[in-house]
Scaffold this motif. Structure first.
Motif, PDB file in Angstrom:
ATOM      1  N   GLU A   1       4.076   1.349 -14.073  1.00  0.00           N
ATOM      2  CA  GLU A   1       3.132   0.234 -14.164  1.00  0.00           C
ATOM      3  C   GLU A   1       2.238   0.379 -15.398  1.00  0.00           C
ATOM      4  O   GLU A   1       1.979  -0.600 -16.118  1.00  0.00           O
ATOM      5  CB  GLU A   1       2.280   0.173 -12.894  1.00  0.00           C
TER       6      GLU A   1
ATOM      7  N   VAL B   1       3.075  -1.806 -22.949  1.00  0.00           N
ATOM      8  CA  VAL B   1       3.953  -2.697 -23.716  1.00  0.00           C
ATOM      9  C   VAL B   1       3.303  -4.061 -23.884  1.00  0.00           C
ATOM     10  O   VAL B   1       3.324  -4.656 -24.975  1.00  0.00           O
ATOM     11  CB  VAL B   1       5.330  -2.826 -23.026  1.00  0.00           C
ATOM     12  N   GLU B   2       2.708  -4.568 -22.825  1.00  0.00           N
ATOM     13  CA  GLU B   2       2.034  -5.869 -22.893  1.00  0.00           C
ATOM     14  C   GLU B   2       0.854  -5.833 -23.857  1.00  0.00           C
ATOM     15  O   GLU B   2       0.616  -6.787 -24.609  1.00  0.00           O
ATOM     16  CB  GLU B   2       1.582  -6.290 -21.495  1.00  0.00           C
ATOM     17  N   LEU B   3       0.103  -4.729 -23.849  1.00  0.00           N
ATOM     18  CA  LEU B   3      -1.031  -4.577 -24.768  1.00  0.00           C
ATOM     19  C   LEU B   3      -0.558  -4.490 -26.212  1.00  0.00           C
ATOM     20  O   LEU B   3      -1.181  -5.061 -27.121  1.00  0.00           O
ATOM     21  CB  LEU B   3      -1.842  -3.328 -24.397  1.00  0.00           C
TER      22      LEU B   3
ATOM     23  N   THR C   1       4.249  -0.419 -18.457  1.00  0.00           N
ATOM     24  CA  THR C   1       4.413  -1.875 -18.575  1.00  0.00           C
ATOM     25  C   THR C   1       3.168  -2.502 -19.197  1.00  0.00           C
ATOM     26  O   THR C   1       3.262  -3.372 -20.079  1.00  0.00           O
ATOM     27  CB  THR C   1       4.671  -2.496 -17.185  1.00  0.00           C
ATOM     28  N   GLN C   2       2.003  -2.046 -18.751  1.00  0.00           N
ATOM     29  CA  GLN C   2       0.750  -2.559 -19.313  1.00  0.00           C
ATOM     30  C   GLN C   2       0.619  -2.198 -20.791  1.00  0.00           C
ATOM     31  O   GLN C   2       0.117  -2.993 -21.600  1.00  0.00           O
ATOM     32  CB  GLN C   2      -0.431  -1.997 -18.523  1.00  0.00           C
TER      33      GLN C   2
ATOM     34  N   ALA D   1       2.167  -5.803 -27.430  1.00  0.00           N
ATOM     35  CA  ALA D   1       2.596  -7.151 -27.827  1.00  0.00           C
ATOM     36  C   ALA D   1       1.383  -8.014 -28.170  1.00  0.00           C
ATOM     37  O   ALA D   1       1.391  -8.772 -29.145  1.00  0.00           O
ATOM     38  CB  ALA D   1       3.405  -7.794 -26.708  1.00  0.00           C
ATOM     39  N   LYS D   2       0.315  -7.873 -27.379  1.00  0.00           N
ATOM     40  CA  LYS D   2      -0.920  -8.617 -27.644  1.00  0.00           C
ATOM     41  C   LYS D   2      -1.529  -8.183 -28.967  1.00  0.00           C
ATOM     42  O   LYS D   2      -1.992  -9.015 -29.762  1.00  0.00           O
ATOM     43  CB  LYS D   2      -1.903  -8.375 -26.503  1.00  0.00           C
TER      44      LYS D   2
END
Length: 383
Positions: A23, A29-31, A26-27, A33-34
């Motif tokens: 988890e 990777v999202e950060l 995953t966060q 990308a942001k």
């Protein structure tokens, strides 16, 4: 049996922790990308006003702050710096894709002689992405060269060293305000020829990178003044907008330095590769048995032999003064070999200490930099 029971007893906890790690990842990777979306917007803003993509002061400040934050959080500052440097490299790529400001909209046509060559293509691409009118002049285009060179604001000679003088001598009818430049790895000879054939602004350029670069961020371009720098300074500013560092130096000093930085290193690397071949060395075995530092050396040797042999031949044969430099190197090699043959360890240690003193603080700086490189080389070996 007890160990098996212990493993079964912790299985639910281990699964829960691994799920928690997944988890978090995953966060992350999202950060990331942001973050990339934000850095892309930064690149767009910089492009509008012609700001360089690479901001060394901002980068240094950010690394210092995050290292301090890492120490306070009980995280390795070296780990955080390594991650941030990789992120910055990625952000430069995202900003690089945004395009560049055209520093001089009144420059006229940019003509790259040899623009279909490996290095020439790099400059053609960058000028086109900045909105300049760009033309390429190749060997078969010379019958139409008057039309191609007409109204040229910049002419860049990007041909092999052995052809440079001959090409420059064909450029006697350039517009007087046109900037004439070359991008060869020697500078005295091309500058002399350009100054003789053209009465307008002249500058010698030596891009310290290969044709495999995707952009000029953190790349160095050496400049050697020829004539009327106030008229070609906008061109250097354009290089800086692309992210390059400009390093001005006298042409004679440049060629002397290159005899050590380029010529001697290329020659000794070629000799080392030639020696490995004639000794019948098993490369695959050497790779498997190598330490990270030796693998890195093999990588650099192999990298050279994966490229155009004519390019390196031209560099080494470009100046007869290089022969004297390489002979001095060979003499010192044999001088040290004689100490080894005679078993004179004291003389060898004395020499080593003298060279260490000569390197001074750079010895420790290079030690730290090499550690980072070796870690990456070791990671490549594992994969």
């Amino acid at each position: 049996m007890s160990k098996l029971m212990d493993k079964k007893s912790i299985a639910p906890q281990l699964t829960a922790l691994r799920n928690e790690i997944d988890e978090i990842d995953t966060q992350l990777v999202e950060l990331l990308a942001k973050r990339r979306r934000v850095t892309t917007k930064v690149g767009e803003l910089k492009s509008r006003v012609g700001m360089p993509i690479y901001a060394p002061d901002r980068e240094a400040q950010l690394l210092t702050m995050r290292r301090q934050q890492a120490m306070e959080a009980g995280v390795s500052p070296e780990l955080i710096e390594d991650i941030l440097r990789r992120l910055m490299s990625d952000s430069y790529i995202s900003q690089d894709a945004s395009g560049y400001q055209c520093v001089n909209t009144e420059s006229g046509k940019i003509v790259v002689i040899g623009g279909n060559g490996q290095l020439g293509k790099v400059f053609v691409d960058l000028f086109e992405r900045s909105g300049y009118q760009v033309a390429v002049l190749e060997q078969d285009d010379w019958p139409n060269s008057d039309n191609i060179l007409a109204q040229a604001g910049v002419v860049i000679v990007a041909v092999p060293i052995r052809l440079t003088s001959m090409i420059i001598q064909k450029l006697s009818c350039l517009p007087k305000a046109c900037i004439l430049a070359d991008v060869t790895s020697v500078k005295e000879m091309p500058l002399y020829e350009m100054m003789k054939v053209h009465q307008g602004p002249v500058v010698g350029l030596h891009p310290m990178f290969g044709p495999d670069v995707s952009g000029l961020i953190k790349q160095t371009i050496i400049t050697c003044e020829g004539r009327l720098p106030e008229q070609y300074n906008w061109l250097l500013k354009q290089f800086q907008v692309w992210g390059a560092k400009i390093y001005p130096v006298d042409a004679s000093a440049h060629d002397q330095a290159m005899s050590m930085v380029q010529v001697m290193r290329h020659f000794s690397t070629i000799a080392y590769g030639y020696h490995l071949m004639t000794e019948g060395a098993d490369i695959s075995q050497l790779v498997e048995m190598s330490s990270p530092i030796y693998r890195l050396e093999l990588i650099m040797v192999g990298r050279l032999f994966a490229q155009d042999p004519v390019l390196y031949t031209d560099i080494i044969f470009s100046n007869q003064d290089n022969v004297a430099m390489m002979k001095r190197f060979a003499y010192r090699f044999l001088e040290l070999l004689e100490d080894v043959e005679m078993g004179d360890k004291d003389a060898f240690v004395t020499m080593f200490s003298q060279v260490s003193d000569w390197f001074g603080d750079y010895a420790d700086i290079f030690l730290q930099e090499s550690k980072v490189m070796l870690l990456k080389a070791n990671e490549l070996k594992k994969h």
